[in-house]
Scaffold this motif. Structure first.
Motif, mmCIF file in Angstrom:
data_model
loop_
_atom_site.group_PDB
_atom_site.id
_atom_site.type_symbol
_atom_site.label_atom_id
_atom_site.label_comp_id
_atom_site.label_asym_id
_atom_site.label_seq_id
_atom_site.Cartn_x
_atom_site.Cartn_y
_atom_site.Cartn_z
ATOM 1 N N UNK A 1 8.962 11.076 0.898
ATOM 2 C CA UNK A 1 8.866 10.220 -0.280
ATOM 3 C C UNK A 1 7.583 9.389 -0.249
ATOM 4 N N UNK A 2 7.124 9.048 0.958
ATOM 5 C CA UNK A 2 5.870 8.307 1.072
ATOM 6 C C UNK A 2 4.679 9.116 0.613
ATOM 7 N N UNK A 3 4.742 10.461 0.787
ATOM 8 C CA UNK A 3 3.651 11.330 0.346
ATOM 9 C C UNK A 3 3.477 11.286 -1.164
ATOM 10 N N UNK A 4 4.559 11.021 -1.880
ATOM 11 C CA UNK A 4 4.485 10.880 -3.339
ATOM 12 C C UNK A 4 4.165 9.440 -3.714
ATOM 13 N N UNK A 5 4.803 8.491 -3.012
ATOM 14 C CA UNK A 5 4.616 7.078 -3.345
ATOM 15 C C UNK A 5 3.175 6.623 -3.153
ATOM 16 N N UNK A 6 2.468 7.178 -2.159
ATOM 17 C CA UNK A 6 1.104 6.741 -1.884
ATOM 18 C C UNK A 6 0.179 7.038 -3.060
ATOM 19 N N UNK A 7 0.522 8.032 -3.860
ATOM 20 C CA UNK A 7 -0.309 8.371 -5.024
ATOM 21 C C UNK A 7 -0.354 7.218 -6.021
#
Length: 441
Positions: free
Chosen positions: A344-350
Motif C-alpha cells: 500500500x505504501x508503493x501506491x501511497x507514495x505517489x
C-alpha cells in the motif's frame, strides 16, 4: 412584427446577461457566439455548447505537446468503453457462486455478440492499465505534478487507486480458480492490520471465507466504483483546465505564440494516438483474446484444490512482488504486516510526489541525472512485474527486495536529493524557443 422584434431583442439581452454570468464564473472571456435564435435561447439557460466551445475547441494548449499527451484522451475513451460493456455484461451475469462461472461461459457462447462484449471488457481492463501507466510515467518524466498542478496529480493518483480497486473486484467475478484463490489470498492480508484487520476482512468477505456473500459484495462494488471513477475523472479534467496543460519543456506559457487552439491541433494528434492504440487493442480482442488472462481462471473455482502458483492479473504484479519482498520482521512489525504496508505504501507514495521532488525544473529534458534515474526506475518497475509472476523462492526473493528498495528510494531519496545537487541544463525563454532549439538538433 414589432412584438417579434421586441421579443428577439429581449432574447439577445438575456443571452448577453447569461454570457456575462458565465464569463464571471469562469474568470475568462468567452468567444462563443450562438448563430441562431434557438442557440441563443439555449445558451441563456444551459450553456453546454458554450462550455464545449470554450473548453474543447478554442481552449489554448502548448504548441509543443507530443503523443505522450494523447493518453489522457485515450483513458477517457477506455473508461467509457469499460462502463458501457460492463453495464451490458451485468444484464447477463449471475452473481451466485453456483452460477457465476457458467453465466460467463453462457455470455460468450449464447448471448448475441456476447463474446465480443466479454473480450472487449476483459482486454479493455489490461489496455486501460497500459494507458494509465504510460500516463503516470509521462507525468513523472515531464514534472506534471509540480506547482500549480499538485491537486491535479493527487486527483490522478485517486483515479489510479479507484482503478485498482475496481479491477481487483472484477477479477473475482468470473469465479475461476485464480479468481477464488486470488480473493482468498489478497483479502487474507487485511487480517495482518492491527485492531481493525479482522473486521475489514470480514466486511469484505461477508463472513469468514470467500463465498457467495463475497461475490455479491464484489459485484456490487465493481458496478459502483467505475461511476465514482468517472466523477473523479471529471474533477481531474476540471482541475487541468483551471491550471492549464503542462508541456514537454516544462515551461509556463509566456505569450500567444506559445499556444494553439485545442481543436484541431490537439484533437488531431489525440485522434491519431487513439487510432493506433485501438488497433493494438483490436488485435488482442480478435486474434488473442485470452492471451492476457491466466489459464487457471478458465477452470471453475474449487475451494478444495489450490493452484500451484497463485498470481494476480499482470497489471498488479509489480505491487505483488513488493508485497512478497518483505520476508523478515521489522521490530514489532511482522513480515506479513510489513508486506501489506509496503504494497500500500508503493501506491501511497505517489500522492506525495509533488512535495518529494525539490527541483525547481519540471521537465526531465533539462535534468540529465534525473532522466537517468527515471529510466532506471521504469526498467525496475518492469523487472518487478516479471518478478511478481515468479514463485517467492531462490534468488527471486533478494531480487524482489533490491527492486523494492530502489522503487522507494527513487521517491524518498533520489527526488529530494537531486533537487539539491543536480545542475540542470539552461531552460529556453519560451515554448517557441524550445521548439526552435529542438529543430536545430
Amino acid at each position: 412584427m414589432v412584438k417579434a422584434a421586441v421579443q428577439g431583442a429581449q432574447a439577445d439581452v438575456d443571452a448577453d446577461n447569461s454570457r456575462t454570468r458565465s464569463n464571471a464564473m469562469s474568470g475568462g472571456h468567452s468567444t462563443y457566439v450562438p448563430r441562431t435564435r434557438i442557440g441563443r435561447w439555449f445558451d441563456a439557460r444551459l450553456p453546454v455548447p458554450r462550455l464545449v466551445h470554450d473548453q474543447f475547441i478554442v481552449y489554448p494548449v502548448p504548441r509543443n505537446l507530443n503523443y505522450a499527451y494523447s493518453f489522457g484522451g485515450i483513458l477517457s475513451m477506455m473508461l467509457a468503453a469499460q462502463i458501457v460493456t460492463g453495464v451490458v455484461l451485468a444484464m447477463h451475469y449471475a452473481a451466485d457462486t453456483t452460477l457465476a462461472f457458467d453465466s460467463v461461459d453462457k455470455i460468450t457462447r449464447d448471448v448475441n455478440s456476447g463474446w465480443l462484449l466479454r473480450y472487449l471488457h476483459s482486454n479493455g481492463a489490461s489496455f486501460f492499465f497500459i494507458a494509465v501507466y504510460v500516463h503516470v510515467s509521462r507525468g513523472l518524466y515531464y514534472g506534471s505534478y509540480k506547482a500549480p498542478r499538485e491537486l491535479l496529480w493527487v486527483l490522478g493518483c485517486t483515479n489510479l487507486l479507484l482503478m485498482m480497486a475496481t479491477a481487483f473486484m472484477g477479477y473475482v467475478l468470473p469465479w475461476g480458480q485464480m479468481s477464488f484463490w486470488g480473493a482468498t489470498v489478497i483479502t487474507g492480508f487485511f487480517s495482518a492490520i492491527p485492531l481493525v484487520g479482522d473486521w475489514v476482512q470480514q466486511l469484505l468477505l461477508g463472513g469468514f471465507a470467500v463465498d457467495n456473500p463475497t461475490l455479491n459484495r464484489f459485484f456490487a462494488l465493481h458496478y459502483l466504483l467505475p461511476f465514482m471513477l468517472a466523477g473523479v475523472v471529471i474533477l481531474h479534467i476540471w482541475a487541468l483546465h483551471i491550471v492549464g496543460q503542462n508541456n514537454p519543456a516544462g515551461i509556463d506559457v509566456k505569450s500567444e505564440t506559445d499556444v494553439v487552439d485545442f481543436t484541431p491541433h490537439a484533437t488531431m494528434k489525440d485522434g491519431l494516438g487513439a487510432v493506433v492504440f485501438l488497433l493494438a487493442f483490436a488485435y488482442f480482442v480478435f486474434y488473442m483474446p485470452n492471451y492476457l488472462g491466466h489459464p487457471d481462471n478458465y477452470t471453475a473455482a474449487d475451494p478444495l484444490k489450490t493452484p500451484a502458483h497463485i498470481v494476480p492479473e499482470w497489471y498488479f504484479l509489480p505491487f505483488y512482488a513488493i508485497l512478497r519482498a518483505v520476508t523478515f520482521n521489522i521490530g514489532p512489525i511482522d513480515s506479513k504486516l510489513g508486506g501489506v504496508l509496503a504494497m500500500f505504501g508503493a501506491i501511497a507514495v505517489l500522492f506525495f510526489v509533488p512535495w518529494l521532488d525539490t527541483s525547481k525544473v519540471r521537465s526531465a529534458v533539462y535534468r540529465p541525472w534525473y532522466r537517468r534515474f527515471f529510466w532506471l526506475f521504469v526498467a525496475n518497475a518492469l523487472f518487478l512485474g516479471w518478478l511478481g509472476s515468479k514463485p517467492a523462492e531462490g534468488w527471486y526473493i533478494p531480487a524482489m527486495q533490491v527492486s523494492t528498495l530502489y522503487y522507494f528510494a527513487f521517491f524518498l531519496v533520489v527526488m529530494p536529493l537531486l533537487g539539491v545537487i543536480e545542475t540542470p541544463r539552461r531552460l529556453p525563454n519560451s515554448i517557441s524557443e524550445a521548439i526552435l532549439e529542438k529543430g536545430k538538433e
